[in-house]
Write an enzyme that holds these catalytic residues in place. Structure first.
Site, PDB file in Angstrom:
ATOM      1  CE1 TYR A 144      32.256  -5.817 -27.828  1.00  0.00           C
ATOM      2  CE2 TYR A 144      31.273  -3.907 -28.899  1.00  0.00           C
ATOM      3  CZ  TYR A 144      31.442  -4.692 -27.779  1.00  0.00           C
ATOM      4  OH  TYR A 144      30.801  -4.359 -26.621  1.00  0.00           O
ATOM      5  CE  LYS A 194      37.661 -17.567 -17.496  1.00  0.00           C
ATOM      6  NZ  LYS A 194      37.340 -17.550 -16.050  1.00  0.00           N
ATOM      7  CG  ASP A 226      36.682 -15.371 -13.357  1.00  0.00           C
ATOM      8  OD1 ASP A 226      37.814 -14.894 -13.564  1.00  0.00           O
ATOM      9  OD2 ASP A 226      36.490 -16.580 -13.114  1.00  0.00           O
ATOM     10  CG  ASP A 250      30.700  -3.421 -23.515  1.00  0.00           C
ATOM     11  OD1 ASP A 250      30.441  -2.219 -23.359  1.00  0.00           O
ATOM     12  OD2 ASP A 250      29.832  -4.284 -23.736  1.00  0.00           O
ATOM     13  CG  ASP A 254      28.221  -0.665 -18.719  1.00  0.00           C
ATOM     14  OD1 ASP A 254      28.831   0.201 -19.367  1.00  0.00           O
ATOM     15  OD2 ASP A 254      27.022  -0.956 -18.900  1.00  0.00           O
TER      16      ASP A 254
HETATM   17  C1  IPM Z   1      29.857   1.061 -25.090  1.00  0.00           C
HETATM   18  C2  IPM Z   1      28.561   0.522 -25.597  1.00  0.00           C
HETATM   19  C3  IPM Z   1      28.755  -0.007 -27.009  1.00  0.00           C
HETATM   20  C4  IPM Z   1      29.793  -1.114 -26.947  1.00  0.00           C
HETATM   21  C5  IPM Z   1      27.475  -0.490 -27.687  1.00  0.00           C
HETATM   22  C6  IPM Z   1      26.412   0.581 -27.698  1.00  0.00           C
HETATM   23  C7  IPM Z   1      27.720  -1.025 -29.073  1.00  0.00           C
HETATM   24  O1  IPM Z   1      28.074  -0.454 -24.751  1.00  0.00           O
HETATM   25  O2  IPM Z   1      30.399   1.990 -25.706  1.00  0.00           O
HETATM   26  O3  IPM Z   1      30.324   0.585 -24.066  1.00  0.00           O
HETATM   27  O4  IPM Z   1      29.453  -2.269 -26.674  1.00  0.00           O
HETATM   28  O5  IPM Z   1      30.972  -0.831 -27.174  1.00  0.00           O
HETATM   29 MG    MG Z   2      29.190  -0.684 -22.973  1.00  0.00          MG
END
Ligand code: IPM
Ligand code: MG
Length: 364
Positions: A144, A194, A226, A250, A254
């Protein structure tokens, strides 16, 4: 009577709607626990682009600097998706906030409540009884922020580069956060990397093994990212604390949110270095985004925002009783059968955003 200054940044989309419910709950909590939250609102994200010309105005940064914690809603929406990437709400506001305040430790609890296991897309027998995991994501390093990060041209063709870079000290400090979190839970830490491909991951794993010596009561395991993505859906109940670098965290978080049932239930905390008394300056926000598709309809689930306020009380303000009270109230309301659309099932009572917020406030 303790008094705290809170920077409230509702942002875009459902942000303002769910933030209103967090305020409703916090109002009750303040009375009940004798605390005063001096909340000041500021613009962030798309609304700030519209009014102030940029996603993170200086006035908002100044307010955050003068506060004990940041309570954040969500940013972004289709209206701003055509702006240059660096000016968009996500990259223009959220990432700079993380960097400016050194919020390197991102805690994302992934709780699948047994009563809501039906909302998980994972096969019923694999999530029966629910699960409770915590993703600890490194938030200010890796791909990032690593330099160089640019698009150039080579032999008439665009070439883009992002850089994954980690200093040992950056790995150490997030490792300590993860080990300590595991000590307060089921004492299992799964570190994701990884290491079969990436230099950063080799250093990551080596550092984790070193730091582990200071936490002999925690069982440390390592998993390639993975494989971890696969094991999360195959046996989610096996996980306790998951640690990952920025980009992997990240993605994995999710996935964790999805298998937990609804992202509308998941809070998060982004913390800096600990201050005196073991408290942290931090930014507290729902795991989901601004959900423009349902914004303004009054149907969003406010629980993630309300639980983010609870994390703020616990980590930034040290008000554990107040935090526990909110978390208990959420469970009581779920037990009572009240559901927003994202977690609704046959036989349950449908609630709007404000009905859910009011019920939780009453249960506190
Ligand atoms: C998160 C989001 C952010 C990230 C985006 C919106 C930049 O996906 O907080 O997980 O990638 O960190
Ligand atoms: Mg995210």
């Amino acid at each position: 009577m303790s008094t705290y200054k809170i920077a409230v940044l509702p942002g875009d989309g459902i942000g303002t709607e769910v933030m209103a419910e967090a305020h409703r709950v916090l109002a009750v909590v303040q009375k009940k626990f004798g605390i005063t939250l001096e909340c000041t609102e500021a613009r962030v994200g798309g609304i700030a682009i519209d009014v102030d010309g940029k996603a993170l105005p200086q006035a908002t940064i100044d307010l955050c600097k003068a506060s004990d914690a940041i309570l954040f809603g969500s940013v972004g929406g289709p209206k701003w998706e055509t702006l240059p990437p660096n000016e968009q709400p996500e990259r223009g506001a959220l990432l700079p906030l993380r960097k400016i305040f050194g919020l390197f430790a991102n805690l994302r609890p992934g709780i699948c409540y047994p009563q809501l296991a039906h909302a998980s897309p994972v096969r019923a027998d694999l999530v029966a009884g629910g699960f409770d995991m915590l993703c600890v994501r490194e938030l200010t390093g890796g791909l990032y922020f690593g330099q160089p990060k640019k698009t150039t041209e080579e032999n008439g063709e665009p070439v883009a580069v992002d850089t994954m870079v980690y200093k040992k000290s950056e790995i150490e400090r997030i490792a300590h956060v993860a080990f300590r979190a595991a000590q307060g839970r089921r004492k299992k830490l799964c570190s994701i990397d990884k290491a079969n491909v990436l230099e950063c991951s080799v250093l990551w794993r080596k550092t984790l093994i070193e730091i582990h010596a200071q936490y002999p009561d925690v069982a440390l395991s390592h998993m390639y990212v993975d494989n971890a993505a696969m094991q999360l859906v195959r046996q989610p109940r096996e996980f306790d604390v998951i640690l990952a670098e920025n980009m992997m965290g990240d993605i994995i978080s999710d996935e964790m949110g999805a298998i937990a049932g609804s992202i509308g239930m998941l809070p998060s905390a982004s913390l800096g270095s600990s201050k005196e008394g073991g408290l942290y300056f931090g930014l507290f926000e729902p795991g989901g985004g601004s959900a423009p598709d349902i914004a303004g309809k009054g149907i969003a689930n406010p629980i993630a925002q309300i639980l983010s306020a609870a994390m703020m009380l616990r980590f930034a303000l040290g008000e554990k009783d107040a935090a526990n009270a909110i978390e208990r109230a959420v469970i009581a309301v779920i037990d009572s059968g009240l559901r927003t659309g994202d977690i609704w099932s046959e036989g349950c009572q449908r609630a709007s955003t404000s009905e859910m917020g009011a019920a939780i406030a009453a249960a506190v």
